[in-house]
Design an enzyme around this catalytic site. Sequence first.
Site, PDB file in Angstrom:
ATOM      1  N   VAL A 228       1.574  -9.721  18.782  1.00 36.08           N
ATOM      2  CA  VAL A 228       2.744 -10.140  18.969  1.00 36.08           C
ATOM      3  C   VAL A 228       2.451 -11.942  19.203  1.00 36.08           C
ATOM      4  CG1 VAL A 228       4.955 -10.722  20.218  1.00 36.08           C
ATOM      5  CG2 VAL A 228       4.049  -8.324  19.215  1.00 36.08           C
TER       6      VAL A 228
ATOM      7  N   ASN B 244       8.970  -6.105  12.353  1.00 35.92           N
ATOM      8  CA  ASN B 244       8.667  -5.714  13.788  1.00 35.92           C
ATOM      9  C   ASN B 244       8.106  -6.662  14.692  1.00 35.92           C
ATOM     10  OD1 ASN B 244       6.837  -4.475  12.167  1.00 35.92           O
ATOM     11  ND2 ASN B 244       5.858  -4.026  13.794  1.00 35.92           N
TER      12      ASN B 244
ATOM     13  N   LYS C 277      14.480   4.646  23.912  1.00 34.15           N
ATOM     14  CA  LYS C 277      14.741   3.140  24.123  1.00 34.15           C
ATOM     15  C   LYS C 277      15.571   2.696  22.906  1.00 34.15           C
ATOM     16  CE  LYS C 277      10.087   1.970  25.281  1.00 34.15           C
ATOM     17  NZ  LYS C 277       8.577   1.606  24.545  1.00 34.15           N
TER      18      LYS C 277
ATOM     19  N   ARG D  49      13.796  -3.536  30.709  1.00 38.32           N
ATOM     20  CA  ARG D  49      14.881  -3.620  29.796  1.00 38.32           C
ATOM     21  C   ARG D  49      15.869  -2.788  30.359  1.00 38.32           C
ATOM     22  NH1 ARG D  49      10.972  -1.788  24.839  1.00 38.32           N
ATOM     23  NH2 ARG D  49      10.135  -3.979  24.436  1.00 38.32           N
TER      24      ARG D  49
ATOM     25  N   ARG E 189       6.893   7.356  12.057  1.00 40.74           N
ATOM     26  CA  ARG E 189       5.830   6.535  11.637  1.00 40.74           C
ATOM     27  C   ARG E 189       5.280   6.515  10.119  1.00 40.74           C
ATOM     28  NH1 ARG E 189       4.814   1.976  14.992  1.00 40.74           N
ATOM     29  NH2 ARG E 189       4.699   3.756  16.657  1.00 40.74           N
TER      30      ARG E 189
ATOM     31  N   SER F 168       1.997  -1.648  12.898  1.00 33.32           N
ATOM     32  CA  SER F 168       1.692  -2.746  13.976  1.00 33.32           C
ATOM     33  C   SER F 168       2.444  -2.677  15.063  1.00 33.32           C
ATOM     34  CB  SER F 168       1.754  -4.225  12.991  1.00 33.32           C
ATOM     35  OG  SER F 168       3.124  -4.271  12.553  1.00 33.32           O
ATOM     36  N   GLY F 169       3.553  -1.628  15.146  1.00 31.72           N
ATOM     37  CA  GLY F 169       4.499  -1.414  16.251  1.00 31.72           C
ATOM     38  C   GLY F 169       3.459  -0.945  17.392  1.00 31.72           C
TER      39      GLY F 169
ATOM     40  N   HIS G  52       9.527  -2.648  10.120  1.00 30.72           N
ATOM     41  CA  HIS G  52      10.277  -1.354  10.501  1.00 30.72           C
ATOM     42  C   HIS G  52      11.632  -1.148   9.549  1.00 30.72           C
ATOM     43  CE1 HIS G  52       7.470  -0.644  13.627  1.00 30.72           C
ATOM     44  NE2 HIS G  52       8.632  -0.971  14.723  1.00 30.72           N
TER      45      HIS G  52
ATOM     46  N   CYS H 276      11.105  -3.346  19.313  1.00 27.15           N
ATOM     47  CA  CYS H 276      11.189  -3.596  18.022  1.00 27.15           C
ATOM     48  C   CYS H 276      12.111  -2.822  17.162  1.00 27.15           C
ATOM     49  CB  CYS H 276       9.681  -4.076  17.399  1.00 27.15           C
ATOM     50  SG  CYS H 276       8.645  -2.406  17.543  1.00 27.15           S
TER      51      CYS H 276
END
Length: 347
Positions: free
Chosen positions: A14, A327, A225, A99, A247, A159-160, A254, A129
């Site tokens: 990121v 994402n 989440k 969060r 996934r 890549s998440g 995404h 994401c």
Amino acid sequence: GRPALAVVGATGAVGTVMLQILSQHADIWGEIRLVASPRSAGRKLSVRGEQVEVVALTEEVFDGIDVAMFDVPDEVAERWAPVAAAKGAVVVDNSGAFRMDPEVPLVVPEVNPHAARVRPRGIVANPNCTTLSMIVALGALHAEFGLRELVVSSYQAVSGAGQRGVDTLRQQLKLVAGTELGTTPGDVRRAVGDNTGPFPEPVALNVVPWAGSLREDGWSSEEMKVRDESRKILGLPNLPVAVTCVRVPVVTTHSLTVHARFQGEVTVNRAREILATAPGVVLFDNPAAGEFPTPADVVGTDPTWVGRVRRTLDDPTALELFVCGDNLRKGAALNTAQIAELVAAEL
Ligand code: 2RA
């Protein structure tokens, strides 16, 4: 003078996209200080066309910093975000650590920008994401129609799970390329061996119905989440939300299928108008011409792309959508940068 920015976690997946975004956006920052673990200290990274040396994370790196972006694991954020805040920096944190803290706003600038102004802990959180990849489109529809229920399935890029997720898919693809694998039970698993990286099963030639860690009653942390964060961002604490996170063998971007039920009858025409004009959303929806968003086209772009807009056949109050979002950009670095810019504008 112009506000000073620290980027903590500058060398990660990121962080790398963050430096590109900081180089592309209007240059509102004075100094940009790049911070990472001691392992990466001394490396030079390019931002705004200049080479900047990475410094190791210590209390002193926050001296004189106005805004500190954090792109680090939860436990690092938990320890260091309060340190930066105590030094007077406004922290914009992309980890999961804060969060759901009621004293930390969870902000998507297109949906709830006002929330960023009230931050008793000096911390503003950036959503996950997967939530971010759909919430801008949903926020626009909610503002018009009033959301009553959400049912979503995700198709999440590797890549998440960070650079390790990307490396794992690429290695597995090498092992299965040009073979006849994918025809008998377990053949892909045997070819890939123990090399499943951050995923519980092979992701090449496969889909894996799992992201994150195990929570109560068989739910995954990623599913929780999406539910909890959507409720908080939209200000709908009791919104019924059902999520399944999956996934898929995509590097970045995404996708989600969304079933959204609203307070009254909806029309596809009005939904299309809203999506076509909402900031941060692109409507790309012409199946007759083969036009709908796919990760291969969306990757590297900023907006939330929406296609396949249909009214639910058996419920005139609900819509079905297919949504794609990068994402690493809107899903992470871009939204963090947008929050930081909001905060900087009021400093
Ligand atoms: C993932 N959303 O895609 C996660 C990471 N934050 O794995």
